[in-house]
Design an enzyme around this catalytic site. Structure first.
Site, PDB file in Angstrom:
ATOM      1  N   LYS A  32       0.836  -1.203   0.000  1.00  0.00           N
ATOM      2  CA  LYS A  32       0.000   0.000   0.000  1.00  0.00           C
ATOM      3  C   LYS A  32       0.875   1.259   0.000  1.00  0.00           C
ATOM      4  CE  LYS A  32      -3.967   0.089   2.065  1.00  0.00           C
ATOM      5  NZ  LYS A  32      -4.741  -0.402   3.167  1.00  0.00           N
ATOM      6  N   ARG A 101      -3.146   2.966   8.520  1.00  0.00           N
ATOM      7  CA  ARG A 101      -3.483   1.758   7.772  1.00  0.00           C
ATOM      8  C   ARG A 101      -2.303   0.793   7.694  1.00  0.00           C
ATOM      9  NH1 ARG A 101      -7.673   2.931   3.740  1.00  0.00           N
ATOM     10  NH2 ARG A 101      -8.522   4.951   4.246  1.00  0.00           N
ATOM     11  N   GLY A 110      -7.621  -7.415   4.625  1.00  0.00           N
ATOM     12  CA  GLY A 110      -8.423  -7.456   5.847  1.00  0.00           C
ATOM     13  C   GLY A 110      -7.813  -8.226   7.004  1.00  0.00           C
ATOM     14  N   MET A 112      -5.046  -7.443   8.707  1.00  0.00           N
ATOM     15  CA  MET A 112      -4.441  -6.610   9.754  1.00  0.00           C
ATOM     16  C   MET A 112      -5.340  -5.403   9.988  1.00  0.00           C
ATOM     17  SD  MET A 112      -0.468  -6.967   8.824  1.00  0.00           S
ATOM     18  CE  MET A 112      -0.753  -6.453   7.170  1.00  0.00           C
ATOM     19  N   ARG A 345      -3.351  -1.609  -6.149  1.00  0.00           N
ATOM     20  CA  ARG A 345      -2.513  -2.806  -6.008  1.00  0.00           C
ATOM     21  C   ARG A 345      -2.929  -3.792  -7.090  1.00  0.00           C
ATOM     22  NH1 ARG A 345      -5.274  -4.852  -0.366  1.00  0.00           N
ATOM     23  NH2 ARG A 345      -7.347  -5.120  -1.193  1.00  0.00           N
ATOM     24  N   HIS A 468     -15.697  -8.896   1.524  1.00  0.00           N
ATOM     25  CA  HIS A 468     -14.614  -9.722   2.070  1.00  0.00           C
ATOM     26  C   HIS A 468     -14.732 -11.182   1.607  1.00  0.00           C
ATOM     27  CE1 HIS A 468     -12.903 -12.296   5.265  1.00  0.00           C
ATOM     28  NE2 HIS A 468     -11.886 -11.451   5.134  1.00  0.00           N
ATOM     29  N   SER A 800      14.132 -44.291 -16.868  1.00  0.00           N
ATOM     30  CA  SER A 800      12.961 -43.576 -16.370  1.00  0.00           C
ATOM     31  C   SER A 800      12.983 -43.702 -14.852  1.00  0.00           C
ATOM     32  CB  SER A 800      11.682 -44.183 -16.939  1.00  0.00           C
ATOM     33  OG  SER A 800      10.582 -43.515 -16.378  1.00  0.00           O
ATOM     34  N   GLY A 802      11.711 -44.123 -11.501  1.00  0.00           N
ATOM     35  CA  GLY A 802      10.505 -44.527 -10.770  1.00  0.00           C
ATOM     36  C   GLY A 802      10.679 -44.006  -9.359  1.00  0.00           C
ATOM     37  N   CYS A 868       8.744 -41.141 -14.072  1.00  0.00           N
ATOM     38  CA  CYS A 868       7.354 -41.590 -14.174  1.00  0.00           C
ATOM     39  C   CYS A 868       6.738 -41.839 -12.808  1.00  0.00           C
ATOM     40  CB  CYS A 868       7.239 -42.828 -15.050  1.00  0.00           C
ATOM     41  SG  CYS A 868       8.145 -44.234 -14.400  1.00  0.00           S
ATOM     42  N   TYR A 888      12.163 -35.447 -20.295  1.00  0.00           N
ATOM     43  CA  TYR A 888      10.724 -35.274 -20.122  1.00  0.00           C
ATOM     44  C   TYR A 888      10.317 -35.647 -18.707  1.00  0.00           C
ATOM     45  CZ  TYR A 888      10.340 -40.338 -20.276  1.00  0.00           C
ATOM     46  OH  TYR A 888      10.478 -41.663 -19.969  1.00  0.00           O
TER      47      TYR A 888
HETATM   48  C1  PEP Z   1       7.729 -45.828  -9.322  1.00  0.00           C
HETATM   49  O1  PEP Z   1       8.202 -46.647  -8.543  1.00  0.00           O
HETATM   50  O2  PEP Z   1       7.948 -44.615  -9.251  1.00  0.00           O
HETATM   51  C2  PEP Z   1       6.837 -46.273 -10.393  1.00  0.00           C
HETATM   52  C3  PEP Z   1       6.404 -45.450 -11.317  1.00  0.00           C
HETATM   53  O3  PEP Z   1       6.436 -47.579 -10.339  1.00  0.00           O
HETATM   54  P1  PEP Z   1       5.205 -48.076  -9.449  1.00  0.00           P
HETATM   55  O4  PEP Z   1       4.597 -46.874  -8.827  1.00  0.00           O
HETATM   56  O5  PEP Z   1       4.299 -48.761 -10.406  1.00  0.00           O
HETATM   57  O6  PEP Z   1       5.902 -48.984  -8.507  1.00  0.00           O
END
Ligand code: PEP
Ligand code: MG
Length: 919
Positions: A32, A101, A110, A112, A345, A468, A800, A802, A868, A888
């Site tokens: 403010k 204020r 609102g 404070m 603001r 409010h 990947s 897990g 994943c 990814y």
């Molecule tokens: C994991 O372990 O992250 C995975 C994707 O496999 P799951 O959850 O099927 O064990």
């Protein structure tokens, strides 16, 4: 030079040079204060005043008294304001009145305290009457001061003031405050002073400087009040910022019909429409608008009442929006035909409005596409994909007479819950009883926020679009209807009623924050369709463009130089189609075992498991093969042109068998009853299941270990994958199959299994006379695999992570047990910063991942890396994946849009910064 605790509104340059940045000014003077200073600099009419800094507040909190020199500086600044206004504090001939204020760096609406009309005393009130000739206005202002000072500074309960006013109005037969005369307000000012005396044992202070000193102190203290602390917890605002105190010359909207006050947003905060949106009231003070006590007028009506003021207002607000390049939330007062701006603001808005405003502003050339993408949060996207009412179910409810009331559609979305009439009960029912709750109140106050946050929806019978309840609900994405004035709420009997229709506390209602309608009972909700949300799609496409830019990651040779792609975890073609419509660029995990559980397949799977010979097993598997081939065919077709990672069977076999305890019970019952038929089969089955028993199946015969023990299963799966891929290729579908071997711990496992599987892949391609590219890779779920990634990458063409299993194994926690037994305590006690199954533990699991990527790419530069585990859809974890060089992230189809946005945010945040070497 003595420490500067106080800045006049026109000393913003000094604040800038002290802090070195505008962000620093905002931290020092609060949102403010810095807004008022910035507007003053831009020549906008702002009443003279000054700001006591957040640093002073922090010192006050530490010392429990004003820091040395602060009060002196405040007095000096006050003198300066006296000079500029040609008025004098406490002087009955030309009294200066000020407001005090609060205002922290981040807006906490609102939460404070604020005290208005400071400087009014018995003497100055008389002087004001002489000057203005308007005793009604003066006594109204005076009683407001006594009331606010009493509650905020002296801590007297609101009711102590509300009750005498209510009783007085009843005695006089008044309904509205506007019916009160000068004499009436004078009587109230006296009554309120008596309240102070009765409650506190001393008189309301007649020394204006004492009023100012105590009010400043009270605003400082309100930083640590319960409301403010609760709000900071809910919004992650740090506790050490402190609040500034703004002392602003009072201007009065309640000096007659040429005066007024209002609040407005430069664009519609609910829909994002580019149109001024707000309310005003003639002859009123600010809190009348915000509290929703009187019914306000829409801002566009001002053009008829005061055309010049209206045009000046539109002009100033347009300039402010351009200056801040953001939708502004402004407060203004008109005093005898002169417009004063009291606040500007960045306006809070709904998710829908956030997306629309960002896209519109980029299209208007006000901001860049990148800025537009940054202005939409992952939470906004989440909210937009939340349920809405099913139109048909709503129509049916209407027909059956379930319609209850209509109010202002203050915060969109559908909410179904049980009605509770106060914040504490609403919170209790939601938290302890796990009920879906709709909080219902005549109107809300800052003390009600905890109940609102715990509720699925909010309904009020009073107040407008800027009340409010509306502002808070929009901020937290809670569906909300306000000002449903046909509803009578009886807080004592715990019921609400419209024309004889009664809803008792605890009964179900459905609240449509998008249309403002309220229904009795539960109406079905549906998932919104992303393809109909044009602006959201625009933002997500811009997000993808950002991620696809070459060089957005400055990476070593051969590493990904573009941002993250977003893939999805999907087991069935219908999930894959949804994922694709949500923007997934591949399938990162298809858990094939889910297909084994389907009703007609499970008996075959069980037969395969119980087979006594390899031939018997192969026969059962041959029966399963067509099913699997069909599944994969559907996936490849849905993902035409995109990679599809299919994971070979992962869980231990007992998961496919009947429950051991239940079966045991059945066998015993049959034996006791002497039933012979089928007993032998059941007994054999029980023996087989017992033989499969493992003490810790999570670490037992599963994943690649199972494939080595029983290679026929994965051999069938690979044949099904490649037959389906070949068939699709023949149908001109572009397939990119990637076969994923789970739970690898040593490269030797891959050396054993992978060549066998690759041989099958080649055989199928030869049989079908087609060729397409494919990959074999592995999951990194076991710390040993991460540590020995250089070895593993000799065979694996992709990794990947897990991270569900990797987190379990790295911490040595079993997820289910940890979440049930101790994780909550660990997070509460700050042993862990967050639940590591939701947000990646960067220091442990994250470092293993980083090591695995670096080592893996030393062996195989073009190694494709993804994630994943569930972390793939969590923005903080996505940031880590970007930093360590993932190609990814893969998450559930519903989280794909969130992940796309989060990936773009991190790409912009670190754009041009090297990964790995320079995090
Ligand atoms: C994991 O372990 O992250 C995975 C994707 O496999 P799951 O959850 O099927 O064990
Ligand atoms: Mg796993």
């Amino acid at each position: 030079m003595a420490k500067k605790w106080v800045y006049l509104f026109d000393e913003v340059a000094a604040a800038e040079s002290y802090t070195g940045s505008w962000d620093g000014v905002r931290a020092l003077l609060g949102g403010k204060g810095s807004g008022l200073a910035d507007m003053t600099r831009a020549g906008v009419p702002v009443p003279p005043g000054f700001t006591v800094t957040t640093e002073a507040c922090n010192q006050f909190s530490a010392l429990d008294k004003f820091p040395a020199g602060m009060w002196k500086q405040e007095l000096a600044a006050l003198q300066e304001v006296e000079k500029r206004t040609r008025k004098k504090f406490g002087d009955p001939t030309k009294p200066l009145l000020v407001s005090c204020r609060s205002g922290a760096k981040f807006s906490m609406p609102g939460m404070m305290d604020t005290v208005l009309n400071i400087g009014l005393t018995d003497k100055t009130a008389e002087g004001m009457i002489k000057l203005t000739g308007n005793p009604r206005f003066v006594y109204d202002s005076y009683r407001r001061l006594v009331e606010m000072f009493g509650t905020v500074v002296l801590g007297i309960a609101d009711e102590a003031f509300e009750e005498p006013l209510k009783a007085y109005k009843e005695k006089k037969g008044y309904k509205l405050d506007t019916e009160m005369t000068a004499e009436d307000w004078k009587a109230m000012a006296d009554a309120f002073k008596a309240v102070v005396k009765k409650e506190k044992g001393f008189d309301f202070p007649q020394d204006p400087l004492k009023q100012l000193e105590l009010a400043t102190e009270a605003v400082f203290k309100s930083w640590n009040g319960k409301r403010a602390v609760d709000y900071r917890r809910a919004t992650n605002i740090p506790d050490d910022l402190g609040t500034a105190v703004n002392i602003v010359t009072m201007v009065f909207g309640n000096m007659g019909d040429d005066s007024g006050t209002g609040v407005a947003f430069t664009r519609n905060p609910s829909t994002g429409e580019r149109k001024m949106y707000g309310d005003y009231l003639l002859n009123a003070q600010g809190e009348d608008v915000v509290a929703g006590i009187r019914n306000t007028e829409p801002i566009e009506n001002l053009v008829q009442k005061m055309p010049e003021v209206y045009h000046q207002f539109m002009d100033i607000t347009a300039k402010l929006e351009k200056h801040y390049q953001e939708m502004q939330d402004v407060e203004f007062t008109i005093e005898r035909g002169k417009l004063w701006m009291l606040q500007t603001r960045n306006g809070k808005r709904t998710a829908k409005a956030a997306v629309k405003i960002a896209v519109d502003m980029a299209n208007e050339g006000l901001i860049t596409k990148e800025e537009a993408v940054l202005r939409v949060t992952p939470e906004n996207v989440d909210t937009l994909l939340h349920p809405q009412f099913d139109e048909r179910a709503k129509k049916a409810a209407e027909k059956s007479g379930a319609f209850f009331a209509k109010g202002v559609n203050a915060s969109p979305g559908a909410a179904v819950g049980q009605a509770y009439f106060d914040a504490d009960t609403a919170e209790k029912m939601a938290k302890e009883k796990k009920q879906a709750v709709i909080m219902v109140r005549p109107f809300t106050k800052p003390d009600d926020v905890h109940g609102m946050i715990a509720s699925k929806g909010v309904l009020t019978s009073e107040g407008g679009a800027t009340s409010h309840a509306a502002v808070v609900a929009r901020q937290f994405g809670i569906p909300c209807v306000v000002g449903a004035s046909s509803i009578t709420i009886d807080l004592e009997r715990r019921v609400m009623e419209v024309n004889g229709k009664v809803v008792k506390e605890g009964e179900w209602i459905s609240v449509d924050g998008t249309t403002g309608e309220v229904f009795i009972g539960q109406i079905k909700t549906i998932e919104p369709k992303i393809e109909e949300q044009t602006e959201l799609l625009t933002i997500l496409n811009w997000a993808d463009e950002i991620c696809a830019r070459d060089g957005v990651r400055k990476a070593p040779n051969g590493w990904p130089r573009r941002g993250l792609q977003v893939w999805a975890n999907a087991d069935y073609p219908k999930d894959a189609r949804r994922a694709r419509s949500y923007g997934a660029k591949g399938i990162g995990l298809c858990r094939t075992e889910h297909m084994f559980f389907e009703t007609e397949r499970l008996p075959i799977v069980q037969r395969m498991i119980l087979a006594k010979s390899s031939e018997e097993r192969t026969a059962a598997l041959n029966e399963l093969l067509p099913y699997q081939r069909k599944d994969f065919d559907g996936l490849f077709e849905a993902m035409d042109g995109y990679p599809v990672i299919i994971r070979l069977i992962d869980p231990p076999l007992h998961e496919f068998m009947p429950d051991e305890e239940k079966l045991f019970e059945e066998v015993v019952t049959m034996r006791v009853k002497g039933e012979k038929k089928g007993l032998q089969e059941k007994e054999e089955l029980l023996t087989a299941i017992k033989a499969m028993h493992e003490s810790n199946p999570m670490m037992g015969l599963r994943g690649v270990r199972l494939s080595i023990a029983m290679p026929e299963i994965v051999e069938m799966q690979v044949r099904a994958i490649f037959e389906a891929a070949a068939d699709c290729t023949l149908r001109k579908i572009v397939v990119k199959p990637e076969v994923m071997i789970p739970l690898t711990g040593t490269v030797k496992e891959l050396e054993w299994i992978q060549p066998r599987l690759e041989r099958i892949a080649k055989t199928v391609m030869e049989e079908k006379k087609v060729s397409f590219s494919y990959k074999f890779g592995t999951m990194i779920e076991i710390p040993r695999a991460a540590v020995t990634a250089a070895e593993i990458a000799k065979l694996a063409e992709f990794f990947s992570f897990g991270t569900n299993d990797l987190t379990q194994m790295t911490f040595g926690y079993s997820r289910d047990d940890a979440e049930r037994n101790f994780l909550v305590t660990y997070v509460e006690q700050k042993i862990l910063p967050k639940n590591p199954f939701q947000t990646l533990d960067r220091d442990g699991v994250g470092r293993l991942m980083e090591w695995a990527i670096t080592e893996g790419r030393q062996t195989r530069l073009e190694l494709e890396v993804g994630i994943c585990g569930e972390h793939g859809g969590d923005p903080e974890s996505i940031e880590w994946c970007h930093l360590i060089g993932n190609n990814y992230v893969s998450c559930s189809p519903f989280r794909v849009p969130i992940a796309r946005l989060a990936a773009a945010h991190v790409a912009l945040k670190y754009s041009g910064k090297a990964i790995v070497e320079d995090k």
